[in-house]
Design a protein around this motif. Structure first.
Motif, PDB file in Angstrom:
ATOM      1  N   PHE A  56     -19.389 -50.085  -0.661  1.00 51.40           N
ATOM      2  CA  PHE A  56     -20.014 -48.978  -1.373  1.00 51.40           C
ATOM      3  C   PHE A  56     -21.504 -49.265  -1.570  1.00 51.40           C
ATOM      4  N   ASN A  57     -22.303 -48.204  -1.442  1.00 55.13           N
ATOM      5  CA  ASN A  57     -23.738 -48.381  -1.642  1.00 55.13           C
ATOM      6  C   ASN A  57     -24.049 -48.558  -3.132  1.00 55.13           C
ATOM      7  N   GLU A  58     -25.292 -48.825  -3.415  1.00 61.04           N
ATOM      8  CA  GLU A  58     -25.684 -49.151  -4.782  1.00 61.04           C
ATOM      9  C   GLU A  58     -25.416 -48.001  -5.745  1.00 61.04           C
ATOM     10  N   GLN A  59     -25.709 -46.785  -5.313  1.00 64.60           N
ATOM     11  CA  GLN A  59     -25.482 -45.637  -6.185  1.00 64.60           C
ATOM     12  C   GLN A  59     -23.999 -45.482  -6.517  1.00 64.60           C
ATOM     13  N   ASN A  60     -23.145 -45.607  -5.502  1.00 64.45           N
ATOM     14  CA  ASN A  60     -21.707 -45.469  -5.748  1.00 64.45           C
ATOM     15  C   ASN A  60     -21.159 -46.653  -6.537  1.00 64.45           C
ATOM     16  N   GLN A  61     -21.768 -47.822  -6.413  1.00 68.96           N
ATOM     17  CA  GLN A  61     -21.347 -48.950  -7.231  1.00 68.96           C
ATOM     18  C   GLN A  61     -21.551 -48.655  -8.711  1.00 68.96           C
ATOM     19  N   ARG A  62     -22.663 -47.994  -9.025  1.00 71.04           N
ATOM     20  CA  ARG A  62     -22.899 -47.619 -10.427  1.00 71.04           C
ATOM     21  C   ARG A  62     -21.881 -46.585 -10.881  1.00 71.04           C
ATOM     22  N   ILE A  67     -16.709 -45.117 -13.741  1.00 67.86           N
ATOM     23  CA  ILE A  67     -15.326 -44.651 -13.636  1.00 67.86           C
ATOM     24  C   ILE A  67     -14.366 -45.674 -14.224  1.00 67.86           C
ATOM     25  N   LEU A  68     -14.584 -46.940 -13.950  1.00 67.78           N
ATOM     26  CA  LEU A  68     -13.665 -47.976 -14.424  1.00 67.78           C
ATOM     27  C   LEU A  68     -13.689 -48.125 -15.937  1.00 67.78           C
ATOM     28  N   LYS A  69     -14.777 -47.680 -16.585  1.00 64.75           N
ATOM     29  CA  LYS A  69     -14.838 -47.738 -18.048  1.00 64.75           C
ATOM     30  C   LYS A  69     -13.847 -46.777 -18.699  1.00 64.75           C
ATOM     31  N   ARG A  70     -13.343 -45.813 -17.937  1.00 66.34           N
ATOM     32  CA  ARG A  70     -12.403 -44.826 -18.489  1.00 66.34           C
ATOM     33  C   ARG A  70     -10.982 -45.365 -18.570  1.00 66.34           C
ATOM     34  N   TYR A  71     -10.742 -46.516 -17.969  1.00 68.44           N
ATOM     35  CA  TYR A  71      -9.385 -47.049 -17.900  1.00 68.44           C
ATOM     36  C   TYR A  71      -9.344 -48.442 -18.520  1.00 68.44           C
ATOM     37  N   PRO A  72      -8.241 -48.790 -19.208  1.00 72.19           N
ATOM     38  CA  PRO A  72      -8.092 -50.179 -19.667  1.00 72.19           C
ATOM     39  C   PRO A  72      -8.107 -51.121 -18.475  1.00 72.19           C
ATOM     40  N   PRO A  73      -8.646 -52.325 -18.634  1.00 69.14           N
ATOM     41  CA  PRO A  73      -8.757 -53.245 -17.488  1.00 69.14           C
ATOM     42  C   PRO A  73      -7.439 -53.488 -16.766  1.00 69.14           C
ATOM     43  N   GLN A  74      -6.336 -53.553 -17.520  1.00 71.41           N
ATOM     44  CA  GLN A  74      -5.058 -53.826 -16.868  1.00 71.41           C
ATOM     45  C   GLN A  74      -4.507 -52.616 -16.122  1.00 71.41           C
ATOM     46  N   TYR A  75      -5.141 -51.448 -16.309  1.00 73.58           N
ATOM     47  CA  TYR A  75      -4.697 -50.239 -15.625  1.00 73.58           C
ATOM     48  C   TYR A  75      -5.784 -49.650 -14.730  1.00 73.58           C
ATOM     49  N   ALA A  79      -7.642 -45.735 -11.113  1.00 75.35           N
ATOM     50  CA  ALA A  79      -8.870 -45.141 -10.587  1.00 75.35           C
ATOM     51  C   ALA A  79      -8.858 -45.038  -9.076  1.00 75.35           C
ATOM     52  N   VAL A  80      -7.710 -45.235  -8.451  1.00 75.05           N
ATOM     53  CA  VAL A  80      -7.664 -45.256  -6.987  1.00 75.05           C
ATOM     54  C   VAL A  80      -8.100 -43.922  -6.385  1.00 75.05           C
ATOM     55  N   MET A  81      -7.738 -42.804  -7.001  1.00 75.02           N
ATOM     56  CA  MET A  81      -8.079 -41.511  -6.405  1.00 75.02           C
ATOM     57  C   MET A  81      -9.580 -41.217  -6.451  1.00 75.02           C
ATOM     58  N   PRO A  82     -10.262 -41.359  -7.598  1.00 78.37           N
ATOM     59  CA  PRO A  82     -11.718 -41.125  -7.574  1.00 78.37           C
ATOM     60  C   PRO A  82     -12.471 -42.103  -6.678  1.00 78.37           C
ATOM     61  N   LEU A  83     -11.991 -43.333  -6.568  1.00 74.42           N
ATOM     62  CA  LEU A  83     -12.679 -44.285  -5.690  1.00 74.42           C
ATOM     63  C   LEU A  83     -12.475 -43.938  -4.221  1.00 74.42           C
ATOM     64  N   LEU A  84     -11.301 -43.463  -3.862  1.00 73.99           N
ATOM     65  CA  LEU A  84     -11.092 -42.998  -2.492  1.00 73.99           C
ATOM     66  C   LEU A  84     -11.991 -41.809  -2.179  1.00 73.99           C
ATOM     67  N   ASP A  85     -12.167 -40.929  -3.165  1.00 70.37           N
ATOM     68  CA  ASP A  85     -13.040 -39.771  -2.960  1.00 70.37           C
ATOM     69  C   ASP A  85     -14.484 -40.214  -2.750  1.00 70.37           C
ATOM     70  N   LEU A  86     -14.939 -41.187  -3.543  1.00 67.61           N
ATOM     71  CA  LEU A  86     -16.292 -41.711  -3.354  1.00 67.61           C
ATOM     72  C   LEU A  86     -16.453 -42.322  -1.966  1.00 67.61           C
ATOM     73  N   GLY A  87     -15.457 -43.087  -1.552  1.00 64.23           N
ATOM     74  CA  GLY A  87     -15.531 -43.703  -0.236  1.00 64.23           C
ATOM     75  C   GLY A  87     -15.569 -42.674   0.877  1.00 64.23           C
ATOM     76  N   GLN A  88     -14.798 -41.601   0.735  1.00 65.15           N
ATOM     77  CA  GLN A  88     -14.796 -40.558   1.754  1.00 65.15           C
ATOM     78  C   GLN A  88     -16.141 -39.855   1.815  1.00 65.15           C
ATOM     79  N   ARG A  89     -16.732 -39.588   0.666  1.00 66.27           N
ATOM     80  CA  ARG A  89     -18.026 -38.915   0.643  1.00 66.27           C
ATOM     81  C   ARG A  89     -19.122 -39.794   1.255  1.00 66.27           C
TER      82      ARG A  89
END
Length: 270
Positions: A56-62, A67-75, A79-89
């Motif tokens: 992922f580029n720098e912008q998508n890393q941010r 996105i990961l702040k919305r989920y507890p670390p153990q869960y 976030a697999v779906m939004p991250l797949l969408d970012l990767g596709q874009r």
């Protein structure tokens, strides 16, 4: 006597065959044969194989950090779906390398990511054109306006491709899809993230021509006016073409909706 013993003969035969050993062989799959590998099977290709690096580029890393702040670390695997969408874009489509990188970031088995990417149709596992044309051909669009069949014929004639294919210049990919939720403005089409509604064969051809000219002009440093997303008939949203016909009076506002008798302030009787 013969009539008394005859019915027993089939029973003896059945007992014999029940005791006979059965072959311990069963089919590889109990489901029907599927002749297409488009849904769940990956085949390595020059443009889609695990040896092609992806990060992922720098912008998508941010964005991933947010996105990961919305989920507890153990869960965080949620976030697999939004991250797949970012990767596709970023990459243009959801390649096997995109899936593997998402699996690495979320610390989950790659197979779990593959299951998500092959289940949801919004993840394109093969490259698509610059303009991904998704035409709704469900019943409301078939019946609304001029009908989606005429729109499909117009697109096919104009682009020279059928559903599931990409133009030779790589600009357009056409796909028939199920309901996109804009039934009241049927027929409609989704191009990338934009909805174009109230279509006619003429308006869809005008739109596709403008998009092609815009892509060509961008390479030359020029700009071309493309119709704005939304209804192509002049409507702002989905209002009645004859104007407002109901809910004219009274005009409801917070003042008229509140009760004045104080009934809501009284204790409830048991």
């Amino acid at each position: 006597m013969a009539s008394k013993f005859f019915p027993a003969v089939p029973r003896v035969g059945r007992q014999f065959f029940q005791r006979a050993p059965k072959t311990q062989c069963r089919p590889f799959s109990a489901g029907p044969q599927r002749c297409s590998d488009a849904l769940s099977v990956h085949r390595n290709k020059p443009n889609n194989n695990p040896t092609i690096p992806f990060t992922f580029n720098e912008q998508n890393q941010r964005l991933i950090d947010e996105i990961l702040k919305r989920y507890p670390p153990q869960y965080k695997k949620a976030a697999v779906m939004p991250l797949l969408d970012l990767g596709q874009r970023q990459h243009g489509f959801t390649s096997i390398s995109v899936m593997n990188e998402v699996a690495r970031l979320l610390e989950m088995p790659p197979m779990r990511v593959y299951e998500v990417a092959t289940f949801y149709t919004m993840y394109n596992r093969e490259p698509v054109g610059k303009y991904f044309v998704q035409l709704c051909t469900t019943t409301p669009c078939q019946l609304g306006g001029c009908g989606s069949t005429k729109i499909l014929e117009a697109i096919t004639e104009h682009l020279g491709i059928t559903s599931g294919h990409t133009t030779e210049d790589g600009l357009f990919t056409l796909l028939e899809v199920e309901c996109l939720g804009a039934c009241v403005n049927a027929p409609m089409v989704q191009i990338n993230d934009d909805y174009y509604e109230d279509l006619t064969p003429e308006s869809i051809k005008t739109l596709l021509t403008a998009l092609k000219e815009s892509a060509t002009a961008a390479d030359a440093g020029k700009t071309v006016q493309v119709p704005a997303p939304g209804p192509m008939s002049g409507r702002d949203t989905c209002e009645n073409s004859a104007g407002l016909t109901n809910l004219k009076s009274p005009v409801w506002d917070p003042e008229t909706m509140m009760r004045k008798d104080g009934a809501l302030d009284q204790p409830q009787q048991q």
